[in-house]
Structure formats: structure tokens, C-alpha cells
Design a protein around this motif. Structure first.
Motif, PDB file in Angstrom:
ATOM      1  N   UNK A  65       3.525 -15.824 -11.586  1.00  0.00           N
ATOM      2  CA  UNK A  65       3.186 -14.689 -10.737  1.00  0.00           C
ATOM      3  C   UNK A  65       2.144 -14.299 -10.730  1.00  0.00           C
ATOM      4  N   UNK A  66       1.461 -13.220  -9.925  1.00  0.00           N
ATOM      5  CA  UNK A  66       0.259 -12.516 -10.372  1.00  0.00           C
ATOM      6  C   UNK A  66       0.341 -11.253  -9.446  1.00  0.00           C
ATOM      7  N   UNK A  67       0.082 -10.294  -9.960  1.00  0.00           N
ATOM      8  CA  UNK A  67       0.012  -8.868  -9.293  1.00  0.00           C
ATOM      9  C   UNK A  67      -1.139  -8.335  -9.660  1.00  0.00           C
ATOM     10  N   UNK A  68      -1.949  -7.822  -8.538  1.00  0.00           N
ATOM     11  CA  UNK A  68      -3.454  -7.198  -8.679  1.00  0.00           C
ATOM     12  C   UNK A  68      -3.239  -6.057  -7.946  1.00  0.00           C
ATOM     13  N   UNK A  69      -3.543  -4.685  -8.812  1.00  0.00           N
ATOM     14  CA  UNK A  69      -3.504  -3.690  -8.249  1.00  0.00           C
ATOM     15  C   UNK A  69      -4.647  -2.513  -8.187  1.00  0.00           C
ATOM     16  N   UNK A  70      -4.967  -1.871  -7.410  1.00  0.00           N
ATOM     17  CA  UNK A  70      -5.837  -0.702  -7.688  1.00  0.00           C
ATOM     18  C   UNK A  70      -5.427   0.527  -7.037  1.00  0.00           C
ATOM     19  N   UNK A  71      -5.550   1.728  -7.697  1.00  0.00           N
ATOM     20  CA  UNK A  71      -5.129   2.933  -7.435  1.00  0.00           C
ATOM     21  C   UNK A  71      -6.124   3.887  -7.660  1.00  0.00           C
TER      22      UNK A  71
ATOM     23  N   UNK B  79       0.834  -1.240  -0.063  1.00  0.00           N
ATOM     24  CA  UNK B  79       0.035  -0.090   0.007  1.00  0.00           C
ATOM     25  C   UNK B  79       1.068   1.307  -0.139  1.00  0.00           C
ATOM     26  N   UNK B  80       0.439   1.953  -0.875  1.00  0.00           N
ATOM     27  CA  UNK B  80       1.386   3.268  -0.750  1.00  0.00           C
ATOM     28  C   UNK B  80       0.068   4.797  -0.860  1.00  0.00           C
ATOM     29  N   UNK B  81       0.420   5.402   0.440  1.00  0.00           N
ATOM     30  CA  UNK B  81      -0.478   6.727   0.295  1.00  0.00           C
ATOM     31  C   UNK B  81       0.347   7.714  -0.380  1.00  0.00           C
ATOM     32  N   UNK B  82      -0.280   8.670  -1.278  1.00  0.00           N
ATOM     33  CA  UNK B  82       0.259   9.700  -2.160  1.00  0.00           C
ATOM     34  C   UNK B  82      -0.227  10.717  -2.128  1.00  0.00           C
ATOM     35  N   UNK B  83       0.529  11.836  -1.520  1.00  0.00           N
ATOM     36  CA  UNK B  83       0.406  13.150  -1.425  1.00  0.00           C
ATOM     37  C   UNK B  83       1.044  14.118  -2.557  1.00  0.00           C
ATOM     38  N   UNK B  84       0.461  15.206  -2.791  1.00  0.00           N
ATOM     39  CA  UNK B  84       1.057  16.380  -3.693  1.00  0.00           C
ATOM     40  C   UNK B  84       1.480  15.601  -4.994  1.00  0.00           C
TER      41      UNK B  84
ATOM     42  N   UNK C  18       2.017  20.319  -8.124  1.00  0.00           N
ATOM     43  CA  UNK C  18       1.559  19.402  -7.036  1.00  0.00           C
ATOM     44  C   UNK C  18      -0.033  19.828  -6.943  1.00  0.00           C
ATOM     45  N   UNK C  19      -0.834  18.710  -7.022  1.00  0.00           N
ATOM     46  CA  UNK C  19      -2.249  19.024  -6.818  1.00  0.00           C
ATOM     47  C   UNK C  19      -3.009  17.883  -5.977  1.00  0.00           C
ATOM     48  N   UNK C  20      -3.164  16.611  -6.673  1.00  0.00           N
ATOM     49  CA  UNK C  20      -4.156  15.576  -6.330  1.00  0.00           C
ATOM     50  C   UNK C  20      -3.279  14.559  -5.173  1.00  0.00           C
ATOM     51  N   UNK C  21      -4.091  14.067  -4.397  1.00  0.00           N
ATOM     52  CA  UNK C  21      -3.678  12.985  -3.410  1.00  0.00           C
ATOM     53  C   UNK C  21      -4.401  11.791  -4.007  1.00  0.00           C
ATOM     54  N   UNK C  22      -3.739  10.509  -3.397  1.00  0.00           N
ATOM     55  CA  UNK C  22      -4.370   9.307  -3.863  1.00  0.00           C
ATOM     56  C   UNK C  22      -3.819   8.318  -2.971  1.00  0.00           C
ATOM     57  N   UNK C  23      -3.888   7.028  -3.554  1.00  0.00           N
ATOM     58  CA  UNK C  23      -3.104   5.878  -3.131  1.00  0.00           C
ATOM     59  C   UNK C  23      -2.937   4.774  -4.167  1.00  0.00           C
ATOM     60  N   UNK C  24      -2.196   3.758  -3.951  1.00  0.00           N
ATOM     61  CA  UNK C  24      -1.883   2.629  -4.656  1.00  0.00           C
ATOM     62  C   UNK C  24      -1.851   1.648  -3.524  1.00  0.00           C
ATOM     63  N   UNK C  25      -2.777   0.272  -3.944  1.00  0.00           N
ATOM     64  CA  UNK C  25      -2.572  -0.854  -3.188  1.00  0.00           C
ATOM     65  C   UNK C  25      -2.514  -1.984  -4.128  1.00  0.00           C
ATOM     66  N   UNK C  26      -2.375  -3.301  -3.501  1.00  0.00           N
ATOM     67  CA  UNK C  26      -2.241  -4.267  -4.399  1.00  0.00           C
ATOM     68  C   UNK C  26      -1.890  -5.570  -3.485  1.00  0.00           C
ATOM     69  N   UNK C  27      -1.805  -6.756  -4.321  1.00  0.00           N
ATOM     70  CA  UNK C  27      -1.454  -7.986  -3.903  1.00  0.00           C
ATOM     71  C   UNK C  27      -0.563  -8.610  -4.781  1.00  0.00           C
ATOM     72  N   UNK C  28       0.365  -9.284  -4.467  1.00  0.00           N
ATOM     73  CA  UNK C  28       1.334 -10.017  -5.301  1.00  0.00           C
ATOM     74  C   UNK C  28       1.578 -11.366  -4.921  1.00  0.00           C
TER      75      UNK C  28
END
Length: 896
Positions: A758-764, A684-689, A720-730
Motif C-alpha cells: 500500500x502507498x498513500x501520497x498526501x499534500x496539504x 480531498x478535504x477542504x478545511x476552514x476555521x 480559529x484562523x487559517x483555511x486550507x486543504x488536504x488531498x491525496x492518493x491511496x
């Protein structure tokens, strides 16, 4: 049945069988009474070494190691690491170029050689297709960030450990020679490398030298249909402005040369010097026909975006009368060079270990264009074609050409024309460009570590510092000549009667241009003064970046594992310089000025990693990390474009701050006995700016002139503007059927089967701010696919190694587009956001060990002949489709 489903099912079944083998074997203790070597198992050798390194690591890492004779199975680094879990590749004309780690954007991945981070010729987007695998003995993809790594390592770092003489005992000579064929166009592929290493002076001096050369002649099938123009008549109908065919002929080549010298004074002191040089060349000939549909009308002469035209035609199938043909000739001779030169040492001093490096890296990202020529239809619709466009099949967009007759308001479609040169489209201009982006970087780095105790627990203390000074500048020179109706030359002046090398059904014939004659013509225009030098100062810019960094970290060992914790501090100073064209204001004439800017920021990056040995075979890894990705060099440049009429400014943004990330990784690794590996994790990554395209008030007096204040102009730039996140399973599994075959008393030849899955599933999600009246909206992080699958079916037995490798990734965003509000509905202004469609590749590698010194091999690449497809906003608006053909190479590897 769908081929992909069959393949994934078959390889998955292999994986289940292999996993069953590993589960049985993990409960038993292997006893070896005799070892008999009958033949090499290159993939097994490579994985065994890689898993040893990975298991001993104090942070999350995936490793790719050379086999026992120092070979990696793929031609370039991008292809090689594309086989690892959590890695997806982005291709350019069929060749793996960039990597996405766990769904993250390509600029979140950094590149280093032997632990020292280096700049890529393209900037933050590290390219890997220009680095041959022949230079590497091991590649570590470090996914969890520790304080000793640069702060802009967000998704991870690809560290390439180069070959060293002390990797082997005594003299060693190895290499390969491969020759093959490119199916589309019938071009030749050549792949060669040679490595020499030896140890001298009673084992104190080690020398290794390496050279490689790769070349491929190819053509592509290519069409593009874009942009899709929004309209106010019926926003639900978006018509393509143009359709084009790009007829590529090109040669791509890579050369590398590296040398490393190590000297061991004694067991406690070693110094080395190394130079790594890579050269990539893309010699590209492109003949381009663009059919400007928006320059035509309907039969009654109504304009392309009028209500009558829109009602008379469908966006996917229709007829345009008097469309314009734009021809283009672009010969691009792109040369990309990188040299990175390092001296360093390793020393043991009174309980402390000291490692130091001094490096100079120079890169040149060229964009030479020996010829660029433009052609255009006359203004009379009677001399232009009537075009029937058919965009109903998103993979096969086509046009048909017809003669045009009638009157302005009653146009008629005549007979079909199958030779494009039957229409007039004389040259309007010709020119050339020479230049590119040059980067130079000086770096000094040291690391200290000491084994001690903290609160009575064994603890390794590490400290270090780094200073780097990077400067990137863009420069170019250009010459051009414009034609009038009286002296314009036709396409036929440059044409040569070579047969079409592609396989598309174009519905028209054409002739390629003569590269030698066209280039000589342009060179003569320059030599005789007919072509004049262009003012290219507006394309000049220079950005410097100075980084001063220090870190401290500790690894405290417990009975159950260890904790790794610490922080890194970086002070970043940026300066920018660029020429800006100032428009005339009243009595003040127009002029070009050099503008200078500067900015600075200090960032702190703490991190914490837990490594728990749950059992002798199972490890749990948990990591909490921080990082920040900086805007690319060209986004920081102070190149400003001023429009006084609209009171607007656009360009780079020297004040853009880094986008910041906080990451959490939780992984379980199972090192199976006697062979096999399984891992699963959450990230999981929390993203700012977040760095996004924004428009707001300029706010500076840099561009003011007497009598005119531009500080309140609307400024469009990356900011710099939006905020968001990226998360996933590997998830990853690797295993063989060897033990299972033995337990079930199956035939011995079946022991060679194995698989890697291998499989990587991501949502952001990123929130984009309001721009130009368009409300805030949410998108996925650019470069992220919802899913990435890497499947490998393997057979290794009796000296035979066969690997069938398949990668599939779902669509991902390439860029953010512009939108507008029409009748209360948000619609794309043209293409909108641009996406790459789902991508897949199937490759085959077959190797057979003839004896201890020779191995023959056969490689097949892109066996499904998968193309690359892009679309704008929605899949029903495809903007490009390109295919590259299958490729086959056969050859011999040698080792002495």
C-alpha cells in the motif's frame, strides 16, 4: 545499495507476480470438487473474512479481522491497524501509539467499541497502544463518514468489535504465552492472554471473558539539542541553548480484562452487557544531564549570544568556557486507566429494527511523579566545565568535558574530564507530584432502521439519536523542598554503581540514581514536614461537554448499486472552570479566583455516498462528507496567565469553535477471483476555521478588577484562523502466487508466497494568520507525511506463516513554533516549527501450526533498529535523536 530500496524492490516484485496471478484467475471460474484441510492459513483466513465485511459495507472502510481461531497477529491495536492501507503510526519510545489516517492529524480519528464512540484518556488524541489486540475479533477503519457516526469523525473512526461467545459453537479456550528479550539494555518482554467463551441455557446465553498482560523492560539512547536560539547579530546562525542526555530506564506494561454476556430471548430480541477495562503503566526512571551552553562564554569571556562569540564559533562545532551542568532526576509512574461499560439490545419490532446502548466510560490519564529533583553547577566558572560541542553529525550530537582555568577575560581549557561527578552540581530542589486528568462520560444512543420503498425503489430508512455528557478535569497535589548551599546534597547521595545500560558514546561516565532510596528519601521529607505542600490550584481545570445529536439517513438500492444519503445534527454545549492567579493591583492584593465560562454551537453534517457495482468484482465508491473537529478539552479550559507589565494574557480559549471539513472520496475496489484485492482512490478535504495559535485582543471583562480594564490585553491562545486543504492518493494490493504457480506448473511449495502493498501520497496546506508582525505563512497540516508505504512479504504453506512487514513514512509536522522578523527576514525565534523526521520499521512474524491446538511463534520488532529523530524548522537543526533497540518474543498460542 540502500536497504530500503532493496526491500521495496523485492516486495514490489512479489506484488507484480501476485497481481499477474490474480489477473489470470479473474477470467476463470473456480470449480471445487473436494476440500481438504491440511493446515491453517491465518493471514489468508483473516483477509478473506475482512474482505467480505468490506465488500458488503455501504461506505469506504478497511477491515482487519481475526483468523479462524480468533487471533490478531500484533500485540496492540495501534500495531495491528498500522498494517492497513492509508494508515501511518506515530510511536512513543519505539511503541506504536497514535494513528494517522490518510495523512490526517491524530485528533481527526475517533475510537469506538462495538459501534459506540468512547473518549480516550488523553482527550481528542485517541491512543491505541493501551488497547491490547486480544480484546478484538475485528477492527473496522471507517474512512468515509455517514450520518450515524459522530460529527467529529473527520479522518475516520476505528471501531473495535469485541469478542462474543456466539462467534463460536460451544466452549472455547484460547490464548498465548510469549517471552522475549529487548536487545538494548537486555530487558525482558512478556506477552500473555487468555480467552474463555461458552454458550449456556440451550444456546440462549453466551459468555466471553478475556484477560491479557504485557510487559517490557527497556532503556533508550537519547540526546536532545535545543532550543536553537535566533539572534540579531547574524540571524543565519542559530546556536543551541543546551545539549542533554536523558538516560531512561523503564518498564511498560498493559493489562486488559473484559467480559461480555449476551442473552437471546428469541430470534428477534437480544440484550447484552459488557465491560472493557484497560490499564497502561509507564514506570520510568530518568537521569538527565543538561549542559547549558548559553551559560558559558568564549575564551575572552564574551557572552554566548554576543557578536564576538558568534564570530569565534560555529553553530555545529565549538567551545564554551564555564558552561553550566543542570542535573535532573525524574521518576514518572504514569498510570492510564479506561473502563467502558455498556448495556444494550437488538430488537425486531413490526418491520423495524431497534438497537440501543447505554454506556458509562471513565478514564484516568495519570501523571504521578514520585520524585523530581534538580541539580545545578555553582556560579564560579572555575568550578564549571569547558564544553566542546560537536553537532556536525545530525544523528550523533556529542559533547566533551574539560576543566576550566584562567581568568574571567582569559579563560583556558584544561584536561579532558571523563567522570561527570568530578564537577560540582549540588541539588537545588526536590519534590513530587500526584494527579492527572480524569474523564467521565455518560452516553445514551438508539438506532432504528426499516426496509421500505422510496419512489418505487427498495430503501432502508435509518434514524437515531444520541446524548452524551462528558466531563474532564485536571487535578494534582505536589510537595517540594528547596536546598541552600549549606544543606544541599550531591548527586552521589542518590547514586548507585550500576553499569551504563545504553550504547551511546557519551564521552563521560556517570552513575544512575537509586530509585528505591531516592523515593524513600522524598517520602520521608513529606512525612516529617520538611517538604511543604505546593499551591497547585493554578493547574486545576474542569471542562464539560454535552452533545445532543439526531440523524436521518436512507440507503436506496438500484440495479447497479445504491445511494446512501442523509444528515446529522449536533448541539454542543461547553462549560469551563479553572483557577486564575490575579496579580496585585494598587491596593487590591493578589488572589486566586475560580473563573467560569460557557459556550454552545449547533452543527449540521450532510453526506452522500454512491456505491456502484461496475462488475461482479469491481465497485466504485464516491462519497461527499462533512465533519468538524473540536478543540481538545485542555484547549477549552479557562486557565489564564496574566502579565500586567506586558498587558498580555495567555491560556486556554473557551470560545474556540470547531474547525470544519468538507471531504470528497473516489475509490475503485477490485475483489479478485479466487483471491486477491486491489483498490485505488483519491481523497480531498477542504478545511476552514483551522485551530491555530493566535494572538489578538482579549475582548472580555472576565479578568477585570476595580481600576484596571484587561479587555484590551493581547491574548495568545488556540483559536480559529487559517483555511486550507488536504488531498491525496491511496493504492493497495493484496494477492498470492497460488494460481500463477499452478498455471506455470511450478513447484507446489511456491504457492505460499504472497504480498500486501500500500502507498498513500498526501499534500496539504494551511494558511496561518499574521502573528506578532510575522506575515501570514503556509504550512502542511500537522501530522501529514508526503508519503506512507506499507509493504508485507508473506509465506503461508504447510502450517508455516511468515510475514515480513515494513512501513516507511516521510517527515511530518508535530507543532507550530514562533517566528519573528529580523532585518526584513522571517526567522524562527527558537526552534520554530518542529518536525519528526522520516520513520521506518521492519518487523518479522513467524508462526508454525504444530497441530489443531497448538502453534509456536517468533516475533522480531524494529529489526533495522531505526531511531526517532526530530528537528526544528530545517533538517540541519536536529533537536532529538532516540533509539530503542530490537525486540524478540517467542512463545506458544493454544486453542481448545
Amino acid at each position: 545499495m540502500n536497504f530500503r530500496v532493496v526491500l521495496m524492490g523485492a516486495v514490489s516484485a512479489l506484488g507484480l507476480a501476485s497481481m499477474a496471478n490474480a489477473q489470470v484467475a479473474s477470467t476463470e471460474t473456480a470449480e471445487v470438487s473436494e476440500l481438504v484441510i491440511t493446515a491453517r492459513r491465518p493471514l489468508a483466513e483473516s483477509e478473506a473474512t475482512a474482505l467480505q465485511v468490506q465488500r458488503a459495507s455501504d461506505s469506504l472502510v478497511s477491515v482487519l479481522s481475526a483468523d479462524a481461531v480468533g487471533d490478531l497477529p500484533d500485540q496492540n491495536i495501534a500495531f495491528a491497524i498500522g498494517r492497513l492501507p492509508g494508515v501511518a503510526v506515530q510511536r512513543d519510545q519505539g511503541q506504536a501509539r497514535y494513528v494517522n489516517l490518510r495523512g490526517a492529524p491524530v485528533y481527526w480519528t475517533t475510537l469506538s467499541f462495538d459501534g459506540l464512540s468512547v473518549v480516550s484518556p488523553q482527550g481528542r488524541d485517541s491512543r491505541f497502544d493501551n488497547i491490547p489486540s486480544a480484546i478484538a475479533s475485528q477492527i473496522s477503519v471507517q474512512k468515509a463518514i455517514v450520518p450515524s457516526m459522530p460529527g467529529d469523525t473527520v479522518a475516520g473512526n476505528v471501531d473495535i468489535r469485541t469478542r462474543r461467545a456466539f462467534d463460536h459453537k460451544g466452549q472455547k479456550i484460547s490464548g498465548k504465552i510469549g517471552v522475549g528479550k529487548v536487545e538494548l539494555g537486555g530487558g525482558t518482554e512478556l506477552d500473555t492472554s487468555l480467552v474463555y467463551s461458552n454458550i449456556f441455557m440451550d444456546g440462549k446465553l453466551g459468555l466471553v471473558a478475556q484477560g491479557s498482560f504485557y510487559s517490557r523492560d527497556m532503556v533508550t539512547n537519547n540526546w536532545e539539542t535545543d532550543p536553537y536560539l535566533g539572534n540579531t547579530v547574524d540571524p543565519s546562525k542559530r546556536f543551541a541553548r543546551e545539549h542533554e542526555n536523558k538516560h531512561y530506564r523503564l518498564n511498560r506494561s498493559n493489562f486488559s480484562g473484559s467480559t461480555r454476556v449476551d442473552y437471546q430471548f428469541d430470534d428477534n430480541n437480544t440484550v447484552f452487557a459488557s465491560t472493557i477495562n484497560t490499564f497502561f503503566r509507564d514506570d520510568e526512571l530518568r537521569d538527565n544531564f543538561i549542559f547549558r551552553l548559553d551559560q558559558g562564554t568564549d575564551a575572552a569571556g564574551n557572552a554566548y549570544n554576543s557578536a564576538n562569540f558568534i564570530n569565534a564559533n560555529s553553530p555545529t562545532f565549538g567551545t564554551v568556557y564555564g558552561a553550566r551542568i543542570n542535573g535532573r532526576v525524574d521518576y514518572r509512574d504514569t498510570k492510564e486507566f479506561m473502563t467502558t461499560n455498556t448495556v444494550g439490545g437488538e430488537h425486531a419490532l413490526s418491520g423495524w429494527n431497534l438497537s440501543w446502548r447505554a454506556n458509562y466510560t471513565f478514564t484516568d490519564d495519570g501523571r504521578d511523579t514520585p520524585v523530581t529533583a534538580a541539580f545545578q553547577s555553582p556560579s564560579s566558572f572555575l568550578l564549571r566545565p569547558t564544553v566542546e560541542y560537536d553537532l556536525r553529525n545530525g544523528d550523533v550530537n556529542t559533547i566533551k568535558l574539560f576543566s576550566t582555568g584562567g581568568t574571567t577575560t582569559a579563560r583556558t581549557k584544561g584536561a579532558q574530564v571523563t567522570n561527570i561527578e568530578a564537577f560540582q552540581f549540588p541539588a537545588t530542589s526536590i519534590g513530587n507530584v500526584e494527579g492527572g486528568d480524569i474523564t467521565s462520560a455518560w452516553t445514551g444512543k438508539f438506532d432504528l432502521d426499516h426496509e421500505g420503498q422510496l419512489f418505487g425503489l427498495p430503501t432502508k430508512f435509518e434514524f437515531g439519536g444520541l446524548y452524551t455528557d462528558r466531563t474532564k478535569k485536571s487535578r494534582e497535589t505536589a510537595f517540594s523542598r528547596s536546598f541552600t548551599a549549606a544543606n544541599a546534597v550531591p548527586w552521589a547521595f542518590f547514586a548507585i554503581d550500576d553499569a551504563y545500560m545504553g550504547t551511546q558514546n557519551l564521552n563521560y561516565s556517570f552513575r544512575y540514581t537509586n530509585a528505591g532510596a531516592t523515593t524513600a528519601y522524598m517520602d520521608n521529607l513529606v512525612a516529617t514536614g520538611v517538604a511543604t505542600r505546593s499551591d497547585t490550584r493554578g493547574n486545576f481545570w474542569k471542562v464539560s461537554e454535552k452533545i445532543t445529536a439526531a440523524y436521518g439517513m436512507a440507503t436506496t438500492t438500484f440495479d447497479w448499486g445504491n445511494l446512501v444519503y442523509g444528515a446529522r445534527v449536533e448541539m454542543i454545549e461547553n462549560t469551563g472552570q479553572a483557577y486564575v492567579n490575579f496579580p496585585a493591583v494598587g491596593a487590591t492584593p493578589a488572589e486566586t479566583r475560580l473563573v467560569n465560562t460557557s459556550s454552545d454551537e449547533t452543527l449540521v453534517y450532510p453526506s452522500l455516498h454512491l456505491n456502484w457495482n461496475v462488475t461482479d468484482e469491481v465497485k466504485l465508491r464516491v462519497g461527499l462528507t462533512t465533519s468538524a473537529s473540536r478543540a481538545d478539552f485542555d484547549d477549552l479550559r479557562p486557565n489564564f496567565s496574566i502579565n500586567d507589565a506586558n498587558q498580555s494574557i495567555s491560556g486556554g480559549n473557551p470560545n474556540a469553535k470547531p474547525e470544519k471539513q468538507i471531504g470528497l472520496d473516489t475509490y475503485v475496489e477490485w475483489y479478485m477471483t479466487p483471491e486477491g484485492f486491489f483498490s485505488a482512490g483519491l481523497f480531498y478535504k477542504d478545511i476552514s476555521d483551522v485551530l491555530v495559535q493566535k494572538a489578538d485582543t482579549f475582548g472580555l471583562d472576565t479578568l477585570d478588577v476595580p481600576g484596571l480594564d484587561r479587555s484590551n490585553y493581547l491574548f495568545t491562545k488556540v483559536d480559529n484562523g487559517g483555511d486550507g486543504h488536504l488531498q491525496g492518493v491511496e493504492v493497495f494490493f493484496s494477492g498470492t502466487a497460488k494460481k500463477l504457480v499452478s498455471d506455470l506448473n511450478l513447484p507446489e511449495w511456491m504457492e505460499g508466497f504472497g504480498t500486501r502493498l500500500s502507498g498513500t501520497w498526501t499534500s496539504s496546506e494551511v494558511t496561518l494568520p499574521t502573528v506578532g508582525g510575522v506575515p501570514a505563512r503556509k504550512i502542511s497540516v500537522l501530522g501529514t507525511s508526503d508519503a506512507v508505504y506499507n509493504l508485507q512479504a508473506i509465506y503461508e504453506k504447510y502450517g508455516l506463516t511468515v510475514r515480513l512487514a515494513y512501513q516507511y513514512r516521510t517527515p511530518w509536522g508535530e507543532s507550530v513554533g514562533s517566528y519573528r522578523v529580523t532585518n526584513g527576514v522571517v526567522n524562527p525565534a527558537d526552534n520554530g516549527d518542529i518536525f519528526w523526521d522520516a520513520d521506518e520499521e521492519l518487523d518479522l512474524s513467524v508462526r508454525y501450526q504444530v497441530n489443531q491446538n497448538f502453534e509456536v511463534y517468533l516475533d522480531g520488532v524494529n529489526l533495522t533498529d531505526q531511531g526517532a529523530r526530530r528537528y526544528g524548522d530545517q533538517k540541519r537543526y536536529p533537536i532529538e535523536y532516540e533509539t530503542f533497540g530490537r525486540r524478540y518474543v517467542a512463545g506458544v498460542r493454544f486453542n481448545f
